[in-house]
Design a protein around this motif. Structure first.
Motif, PDB file in Angstrom:
ATOM      1  N   LEU A 110       0.832  -1.198   0.000  1.00  0.00           N
ATOM      2  CA  LEU A 110       0.000   0.000   0.000  1.00  0.00           C
ATOM      3  C   LEU A 110       0.875   1.259   0.000  1.00  0.00           C
ATOM      4  O   LEU A 110       0.670   2.188   0.757  1.00  0.00           O
ATOM      5  CB  LEU A 110      -0.972   0.002   1.186  1.00  0.00           C
ATOM      6  N   GLU A 111       1.863   1.234  -0.878  1.00  0.00           N
ATOM      7  CA  GLU A 111       2.808   2.352  -0.985  1.00  0.00           C
ATOM      8  C   GLU A 111       2.190   3.468  -1.829  1.00  0.00           C
ATOM      9  O   GLU A 111       1.685   3.232  -2.917  1.00  0.00           O
ATOM     10  CB  GLU A 111       4.091   1.840  -1.653  1.00  0.00           C
ATOM     11  N   LYS A 112       2.226   4.672  -1.289  1.00  0.00           N
ATOM     12  CA  LYS A 112       1.678   5.842  -1.979  1.00  0.00           C
ATOM     13  C   LYS A 112       2.753   6.334  -2.945  1.00  0.00           C
ATOM     14  O   LYS A 112       3.813   6.794  -2.524  1.00  0.00           O
ATOM     15  CB  LYS A 112       1.390   6.903  -0.921  1.00  0.00           C
ATOM     16  N   ASP A 117       0.879  -1.878  -4.731  1.00  0.00           N
ATOM     17  CA  ASP A 117       0.897  -2.940  -3.734  1.00  0.00           C
ATOM     18  C   ASP A 117       1.354  -4.239  -4.387  1.00  0.00           C
ATOM     19  O   ASP A 117       1.061  -4.507  -5.553  1.00  0.00           O
ATOM     20  CB  ASP A 117      -0.488  -3.124  -3.106  1.00  0.00           C
ATOM     21  N   PHE A 118       2.067  -5.036  -3.599  1.00  0.00           N
ATOM     22  CA  PHE A 118       2.625  -6.316  -4.048  1.00  0.00           C
ATOM     23  C   PHE A 118       1.534  -7.392  -4.155  1.00  0.00           C
ATOM     24  O   PHE A 118       1.794  -8.501  -4.603  1.00  0.00           O
ATOM     25  CB  PHE A 118       3.693  -6.739  -3.021  1.00  0.00           C
ATOM     26  N   ALA A 119       0.309  -7.063  -3.730  1.00  0.00           N
ATOM     27  CA  ALA A 119      -0.771  -8.055  -3.665  1.00  0.00           C
ATOM     28  C   ALA A 119      -0.924  -8.807  -4.982  1.00  0.00           C
ATOM     29  O   ALA A 119      -0.981  -8.212  -6.048  1.00  0.00           O
ATOM     30  CB  ALA A 119      -2.081  -7.373  -3.306  1.00  0.00           C
ATOM     31  N   HIS A 120      -0.973 -10.149  -4.889  1.00  0.00           N
ATOM     32  CA  HIS A 120      -1.254 -10.966  -6.070  1.00  0.00           C
ATOM     33  C   HIS A 120      -2.112 -12.170  -5.709  1.00  0.00           C
ATOM     34  O   HIS A 120      -2.910 -12.623  -6.510  1.00  0.00           O
ATOM     35  CB  HIS A 120       0.044 -11.396  -6.771  1.00  0.00           C
ATOM     36  N   LEU A 124      -5.129  -5.232 -11.392  1.00  0.00           N
ATOM     37  CA  LEU A 124      -4.383  -6.403 -10.921  1.00  0.00           C
ATOM     38  C   LEU A 124      -3.658  -7.056 -12.089  1.00  0.00           C
ATOM     39  O   LEU A 124      -4.267  -7.373 -13.110  1.00  0.00           O
ATOM     40  CB  LEU A 124      -5.349  -7.415 -10.282  1.00  0.00           C
ATOM     41  N   GLU A 125      -2.349  -7.274 -11.921  1.00  0.00           N
ATOM     42  CA  GLU A 125      -1.603  -8.048 -12.911  1.00  0.00           C
ATOM     43  C   GLU A 125      -1.516  -9.498 -12.446  1.00  0.00           C
ATOM     44  O   GLU A 125      -1.080  -9.779 -11.332  1.00  0.00           O
ATOM     45  CB  GLU A 125      -0.176  -7.511 -13.101  1.00  0.00           C
ATOM     46  N   MET A 175      -1.867  -3.359  -8.387  1.00  0.00           N
ATOM     47  CA  MET A 175      -1.468  -4.545  -7.613  1.00  0.00           C
ATOM     48  C   MET A 175      -0.743  -5.535  -8.515  1.00  0.00           C
ATOM     49  O   MET A 175      -1.278  -5.965  -9.527  1.00  0.00           O
ATOM     50  CB  MET A 175      -2.708  -5.219  -7.005  1.00  0.00           C
ATOM     51  N   SER A 176       0.482  -5.888  -8.115  1.00  0.00           N
ATOM     52  CA  SER A 176       1.250  -6.838  -8.918  1.00  0.00           C
ATOM     53  C   SER A 176       2.521  -7.259  -8.205  1.00  0.00           C
ATOM     54  O   SER A 176       3.104  -6.482  -7.451  1.00  0.00           O
ATOM     55  CB  SER A 176       1.639  -6.204 -10.255  1.00  0.00           C
ATOM     56  N   SER A 177       2.952  -8.505  -8.475  1.00  0.00           N
ATOM     57  CA  SER A 177       4.295  -8.925  -8.063  1.00  0.00           C
ATOM     58  C   SER A 177       5.212  -8.852  -9.288  1.00  0.00           C
ATOM     59  O   SER A 177       6.375  -9.211  -9.229  1.00  0.00           O
ATOM     60  CB  SER A 177       4.267 -10.357  -7.512  1.00  0.00           C
TER      61      SER A 177
END
Length: 459
Positions: A316-318, A330-333, A358-359, A441-443
């Protein structure tokens, strides 16, 4: 083998994110360090070069492995038939995976291991930030670059404790044991269990079993801190021998949201405004607080430190903000992370439109059998977009996904699907951003999309 004996160490797959940090940490201890890899990317390349540790050539060179080596550390990205590994086996040189080596180096320390499908990095980084704030000596191994720390790994002889982010993924290509089974914790955290890594754990029960083993490794007089709101966690963290082990459940920290700011309600310190937000982060804070309590950090000091904690990179980096728009990365995947992160941004800014992108990049997320786990994950977004690169699917030798399949899997008929990064960038640049937030959102990296330029265009 005593850890003091290890003076000359070679790392196979030294270019990895955590492996190059380990190389730098060992170099900081004035040990002799060499390494190899068949490809090394930034920032590992520059950081290894600055320390004089960058291999002269990319590739594998069995001649680098000689009888003078005290140990070889094997990275997960090496293959079982790696020529350097074979040479080390022939010479009977001790071979460690990353977690085995960390354990060897921290045998005399109190080991605190943070496990869970989500929240590991955030909980670990909150604890590290607090300990740094109160001036405690500690070693660490964490999976992200944190503000205030120039390394992801620190190993010293005098720190009495080590904080470890305990990944459930496999430790190395030959032993194939989950990393967090090899640290032998004294204090453990399980933040949540949500099926992931389908290529290694083909069904949810097998995945959950790894956490049960982890929980049961808690020693006598040890502590297991667990998310009491997670049904899957409850199945593995049931107190079996409460006389021997302290079981500590935690939940969402008491709080309220005022004008887009999160306020914690505390017993003795009153209301404390913090930069973090989102229900998942308020759970992470509770977990970190319980760990800090176990190692003697006072609640007042914990809350004081928390006020200056901005979060881990890509959590959740701005990455940009204007008067009525914010761009988050965000790194969310994994499905649970995507759902929690999307919900967090919408709950924090309910009056603003939310565009969530989302990727799909990992083996699990591109797997047709796993995709239904994403049902409802993007429902809190006003505009939900999924992007994947067809070349990634081909590279992983997987079946191509269709737009109809994705809409069905996400249970979202309005879902927009992009397979061309330029077209996606154009769409995001051209739409109106009045009173709207963008969540990326992606790794992965959206096929090397320039996120800085996109952010400027959006704002």
């Amino acid at each position: 083998m005593e850890k003091k004996e290890l003076q000359y160490i070679h790392l196979i797959a030294v270019g990895g994110s955590i492996m190059h940090n380990l190389a730098l940490a060992l170099h900081d201890k004035r040990l002799m360090v060499t390494g190899s890899d068949d490809e090394i990317f930034e920032p590992a390349k520059s950081r290894l070069a600055a320390a004089g540790l960058l291999p002269e050539k990319e590739g594998w060179f069995p001649e680098k492995i000689n009888a003078g080596l005290d140990a070889v550390i094997l990275g997960m990205h090496a293959r079982p038939d790696n020529p350097e590994l074979k040479r080390a086996q022939e010479l009977n040189i001790p071979i460690y995976s990353f977690p085995e080596f960390i354990y060897e180096q921290s045998r005399d320390k109190q080991r605190i291991v943070i496990g869970g499908s989500h929240g590991k990095t955030s909980i670990t980084s909150i604890i590290m930030h607090v300990l740094q704030h109160v001036g405690r000596k500690f070693d660490y191994a964490v999976g992200a670059q944190l503000e205030g720390f120039d390394r992801m790994v620190k190993l010293t002889d005098d720190a009495p404790i080590i904080i470890i982010e305990g990944d459930e993924y496999l430790s190395d290509p030959i032993k194939r044991i989950p990393k967090f089974h090899l640290y032998h914790h004294h204090i453990a955290v399980i933040s949540g269990i949500s099926w992931d890594h389908i290529n290694v754990f083909p069904d949810p029960e097998m995945y959950r079993e790894q956490f049960r083993i982890f929980a049961e490794m808690t020693p006598k007089a040890g502590t297991l801190i667990y998310n009491q709101d997670d049904e899957q966690v409850q199945l593995v963290a049931v107190p079996r021998n409460p006389a021997d082990i302290a079981y500590v459940g935690y939940s969402v920290h008491d709080h309220s949201i005022r004008n887009g700011k999160t306020i914690l309600h505390t017993k003795k310190d009153g209301d404390v405004e913090i930069p973090l937000f989102g229900e998942h982060n308020l759970r992470n804070i509770s977990a970190a607080k319980e760990v800090c309590k176990q190692i003697g950090v006072k609640a007042h000091d914990f809350y004081e430190a928390l006020q200056t904690f901005k979060g881990a990179a890509k959590r959740l980096e701005k990455i940009g903000e204007s008067g009525d728009s914010i761009v988050f990365r965000d790194f969310a995947h994994a499905p649970s992370k995507v759902k929690a992160t999307t919900k967090a941004v919408k709950s924090q800014y309910p009056q603003r439109e939310l565009v969530a992108v989302l990727e799909l990049h990992t083996f699990s997320s591109l797997n047709r059998n796993f995709l239904p786990q994403y049902a409802g994950a993007l429902d809190k977004a006003d505009e939900a977009i999924v992007y994947f690169n067809p070349k990634t699917v081909e590279h992983k030798k997987m079946e191509m996904l269709t737009e109809a399949e994705l809409k069905e899997a996400f249970a979202n008929p309005k879902l927009q699907v992009y397979t061309d990064a330029e077209a996606l960038e154009q769409h995001l640049t051209n739409r109106s951003w009045k009173n709207a937030n963008l969540l990326l959102m992606s790794s992965g990296n959206y096929n090397n999309m320039n996120l800085e330029a996109l952010t400027k265009a959006v704002l």
